[in-house]
Design a protein around this motif. Sequence first.
Motif, PDB file in Angstrom:
ATOM      1  N   GLN A  38       5.787  43.804 -21.200  1.00  0.00           N
ATOM      2  CA  GLN A  38       6.513  42.754 -21.060  1.00  0.00           C
ATOM      3  C   GLN A  38       7.145  42.633 -19.573  1.00  0.00           C
ATOM      4  OE1 GLN A  38       9.726  42.257 -23.650  1.00  0.00           O
ATOM      5  NE2 GLN A  38      10.926  40.718 -22.429  1.00  0.00           N
ATOM      6  N   ILE A  39       6.751  41.381 -18.683  1.00  0.00           N
ATOM      7  CA  ILE A  39       7.191  41.521 -17.472  1.00  0.00           C
ATOM      8  C   ILE A  39       8.509  40.624 -17.246  1.00  0.00           C
ATOM      9  CG2 ILE A  39       6.484  40.575 -15.244  1.00  0.00           C
ATOM     10  CD1 ILE A  39       3.621  40.636 -16.123  1.00  0.00           C
ATOM     11  N   THR A  40       9.603  41.363 -16.636  1.00  0.00           N
ATOM     12  CA  THR A  40      10.797  40.905 -16.360  1.00  0.00           C
ATOM     13  C   THR A  40      10.878  40.063 -15.210  1.00  0.00           C
ATOM     14  OG1 THR A  40      11.773  42.952 -15.307  1.00  0.00           O
ATOM     15  CG2 THR A  40      11.651  42.851 -17.727  1.00  0.00           C
ATOM     16  N   PRO A  41      11.989  39.323 -15.050  1.00  0.00           N
ATOM     17  CA  PRO A  41      12.258  38.528 -13.876  1.00  0.00           C
ATOM     18  C   PRO A  41      12.444  39.266 -12.654  1.00  0.00           C
ATOM     19  CG  PRO A  41      13.640  37.542 -15.690  1.00  0.00           C
ATOM     20  CD  PRO A  41      12.882  39.091 -16.203  1.00  0.00           C
ATOM     21  N   SER A  42      12.801  40.505 -12.772  1.00  0.00           N
ATOM     22  CA  SER A  42      12.791  41.525 -11.422  1.00  0.00           C
ATOM     23  C   SER A  42      11.574  41.656 -10.897  1.00  0.00           C
ATOM     24  CB  SER A  42      13.690  42.641 -11.888  1.00  0.00           C
ATOM     25  OG  SER A  42      12.917  43.529 -12.786  1.00  0.00           O
ATOM     26  N   CYS A  43      10.292  41.132 -11.537  1.00  0.00           N
ATOM     27  CA  CYS A  43       9.184  41.323 -10.612  1.00  0.00           C
ATOM     28  C   CYS A  43       9.002  40.630  -9.121  1.00  0.00           C
ATOM     29  CB  CYS A  43       8.005  40.546 -11.578  1.00  0.00           C
ATOM     30  SG  CYS A  43       6.473  40.344 -10.912  1.00  0.00           S
ATOM     31  N   PHE A  44       8.538  41.513  -8.379  1.00  0.00           N
ATOM     32  CA  PHE A  44       8.278  41.239  -7.088  1.00  0.00           C
ATOM     33  C   PHE A  44       7.635  39.775  -6.724  1.00  0.00           C
ATOM     34  CE2 PHE A  44       8.448  45.704  -4.982  1.00  0.00           C
ATOM     35  CZ  PHE A  44       9.780  45.673  -5.149  1.00  0.00           C
ATOM     36  N   ALA A  45       6.459  39.256  -7.618  1.00  0.00           N
ATOM     37  CA  ALA A  45       6.195  38.187  -7.421  1.00  0.00           C
ATOM     38  C   ALA A  45       7.078  37.014  -7.617  1.00  0.00           C
ATOM     39  CB  ALA A  45       4.731  38.056  -8.286  1.00  0.00           C
ATOM     40  N   HIS A  46       7.929  37.193  -8.806  1.00  0.00           N
ATOM     41  CA  HIS A  46       8.716  36.411  -9.183  1.00  0.00           C
ATOM     42  C   HIS A  46      10.008  36.092  -8.059  1.00  0.00           C
ATOM     43  CE1 HIS A  46       7.250  35.492 -12.948  1.00  0.00           C
ATOM     44  NE2 HIS A  46       7.143  36.429 -13.416  1.00  0.00           N
ATOM     45  N   ASN A  47       9.915  37.035  -7.491  1.00  0.00           N
ATOM     46  CA  ASN A  47      11.080  36.999  -6.233  1.00  0.00           C
ATOM     47  C   ASN A  47      10.263  36.666  -4.943  1.00  0.00           C
ATOM     48  OD1 ASN A  47      13.703  37.792  -7.596  1.00  0.00           O
ATOM     49  ND2 ASN A  47      12.420  39.254  -8.539  1.00  0.00           N
ATOM     50  N   LYS A  48       9.195  36.246  -5.010  1.00  0.00           N
ATOM     51  CA  LYS A  48       8.489  35.703  -3.553  1.00  0.00           C
ATOM     52  C   LYS A  48       8.105  36.815  -2.771  1.00  0.00           C
ATOM     53  CE  LYS A  48      10.681  31.159  -3.524  1.00  0.00           C
ATOM     54  NZ  LYS A  48      10.671  31.036  -5.104  1.00  0.00           N
ATOM     55  N   ILE A  49       7.713  38.184  -3.378  1.00  0.00           N
ATOM     56  CA  ILE A  49       7.127  39.053  -2.669  1.00  0.00           C
ATOM     57  C   ILE A  49       5.848  39.406  -3.157  1.00  0.00           C
ATOM     58  CG2 ILE A  49       7.455  41.641  -1.982  1.00  0.00           C
ATOM     59  CD1 ILE A  49      10.611  41.094  -2.572  1.00  0.00           C
ATOM     60  N   GLU A  50       4.671  39.296  -2.395  1.00  0.00           N
ATOM     61  CA  GLU A  50       3.459  39.615  -2.808  1.00  0.00           C
ATOM     62  C   GLU A  50       3.152  40.987  -3.474  1.00  0.00           C
ATOM     63  OE1 GLU A  50      -0.204  38.621  -3.881  1.00  0.00           O
ATOM     64  OE2 GLU A  50       1.002  37.272  -2.838  1.00  0.00           O
ATOM     65  N   CYS A  51       2.814  41.016  -4.673  1.00  0.00           N
ATOM     66  CA  CYS A  51       2.551  42.509  -5.369  1.00  0.00           C
ATOM     67  C   CYS A  51       1.691  42.171  -6.335  1.00  0.00           C
ATOM     68  CB  CYS A  51       3.865  43.169  -5.792  1.00  0.00           C
ATOM     69  SG  CYS A  51       3.448  44.603  -6.831  1.00  0.00           S
ATOM     70  N   ARG A  52       0.570  42.955  -6.589  1.00  0.00           N
ATOM     71  CA  ARG A  52      -0.184  42.996  -7.692  1.00  0.00           C
ATOM     72  C   ARG A  52      -0.759  44.457  -8.455  1.00  0.00           C
ATOM     73  NH1 ARG A  52      -4.542  37.895  -6.475  1.00  0.00           N
ATOM     74  NH2 ARG A  52      -2.989  36.526  -5.459  1.00  0.00           N
ATOM     75  N   SER A  53       0.331  45.243  -8.335  1.00  0.00           N
ATOM     76  CA  SER A  53      -0.068  46.548  -8.666  1.00  0.00           C
ATOM     77  C   SER A  53      -0.328  46.853 -10.180  1.00  0.00           C
ATOM     78  CB  SER A  53       1.222  47.378  -8.238  1.00  0.00           C
ATOM     79  OG  SER A  53       1.843  47.471  -6.894  1.00  0.00           O
ATOM     80  N   CYS A  54       0.485  45.974 -10.846  1.00  0.00           N
ATOM     81  CA  CYS A  54       0.226  45.964 -12.250  1.00  0.00           C
ATOM     82  C   CYS A  54      -1.301  45.531 -12.804  1.00  0.00           C
ATOM     83  CB  CYS A  54       1.284  45.248 -13.236  1.00  0.00           C
ATOM     84  SG  CYS A  54       1.338  43.464 -12.644  1.00  0.00           S
ATOM     85  N   GLY A  55      -1.622  44.221 -11.888  1.00  0.00           N
ATOM     86  CA  GLY A  55      -2.876  43.934 -12.373  1.00  0.00           C
ATOM     87  C   GLY A  55      -4.219  44.824 -12.024  1.00  0.00           C
ATOM     88  N   GLN A  61      -0.306  29.980  -6.430  1.00  0.00           N
ATOM     89  CA  GLN A  61       0.864  29.036  -6.461  1.00  0.00           C
ATOM     90  C   GLN A  61       0.690  28.396  -4.979  1.00  0.00           C
ATOM     91  OE1 GLN A  61       3.203  28.566  -9.003  1.00  0.00           O
ATOM     92  NE2 GLN A  61       1.713  29.822  -9.957  1.00  0.00           N
ATOM     93  N   ALA A  62       0.877  27.020  -4.911  1.00  0.00           N
ATOM     94  CA  ALA A  62       0.700  26.584  -3.754  1.00  0.00           C
ATOM     95  C   ALA A  62       1.804  26.817  -2.828  1.00  0.00           C
ATOM     96  CB  ALA A  62       0.558  24.995  -3.736  1.00  0.00           C
ATOM     97  N   GLY A  63       1.604  27.310  -1.624  1.00  0.00           N
ATOM     98  CA  GLY A  63       2.923  27.617  -1.019  1.00  0.00           C
ATOM     99  C   GLY A  63       3.626  28.851  -1.201  1.00  0.00           C
ATOM    100  N   GLY A  64       3.216  29.717  -2.259  1.00  0.00           N
ATOM    101  CA  GLY A  64       4.029  30.871  -2.775  1.00  0.00           C
ATOM    102  C   GLY A  64       2.898  31.979  -3.010  1.00  0.00           C
ATOM    103  N   VAL A  65       3.581  33.182  -3.714  1.00  0.00           N
ATOM    104  CA  VAL A  65       2.851  34.294  -3.971  1.00  0.00           C
ATOM    105  C   VAL A  65       2.265  33.880  -5.622  1.00  0.00           C
ATOM    106  CG1 VAL A  65       4.030  35.640  -2.547  1.00  0.00           C
ATOM    107  CG2 VAL A  65       4.588  35.473  -4.887  1.00  0.00           C
ATOM    108  N   ALA A  66       1.153  34.464  -5.660  1.00  0.00           N
ATOM    109  CA  ALA A  66       0.649  34.319  -6.994  1.00  0.00           C
ATOM    110  C   ALA A  66       1.540  35.103  -7.958  1.00  0.00           C
ATOM    111  CB  ALA A  66      -0.837  35.221  -6.968  1.00  0.00           C
ATOM    112  N   LEU A  67       1.486  34.409  -9.131  1.00  0.00           N
ATOM    113  CA  LEU A  67       2.335  34.992 -10.228  1.00  0.00           C
ATOM    114  C   LEU A  67       1.524  35.751 -11.405  1.00  0.00           C
ATOM    115  CD1 LEU A  67       4.896  31.944 -10.528  1.00  0.00           C
ATOM    116  CD2 LEU A  67       5.255  34.239  -9.407  1.00  0.00           C
TER     117      LEU A  67
END
Length: 159
Positions: A94-111, A124-130
């Motif tokens: 389960q991914i919580t709202p504290s995820c870096f990507a949800h806070n506009k910081i690029e991170c794909r470690s889990c994936g 996301q247009a103009g943002g980081v991938a969620l």
Amino acid sequence: MFDRSRRNLLSRRRTPALPRMPWVVDEDTFVDSCTRCNKCVNACETQIIVKGDGGFPIIDFNRGECTFCTRCAEACPESLFRPTTEQPWGLKAQITPSCFAHNKIECRSCGDMCEVQAIRFKLQAGGVALPELDTDACNGCGACLSVCPASAISMTTKN
């Protein structure tokens, strides 16, 4: 006649904060029959089985992932495991709202760590991938949990 509800108040029968090993029988049977011999702890190829509350073994996903190698079940001298041909458990990430990507910081470690590709990223247009989690594909191995720099992934039971 005694009141069982009062007796359970003093017993060690609680749902552990961390899950038991894959294929383990129900919690009450486990607590009643586990001798705490640590054979499962010693057999674990990724060393994620540790002594928990009362010396009973639990999984600590902060140490790594479960590879479903079946060594814990094979090493156990008691009848504490269901057949390893069955689904190992009902755990899902389960991914919580504290995820870096949800806070506009690029991170794909889990994936990057998800072997079954249950975590994919939606551009996301103009943002980081969620991250998007496919709970049907998630096997609950926990590989994503220990690599998350934001500690934004937890394991929950989904039945």
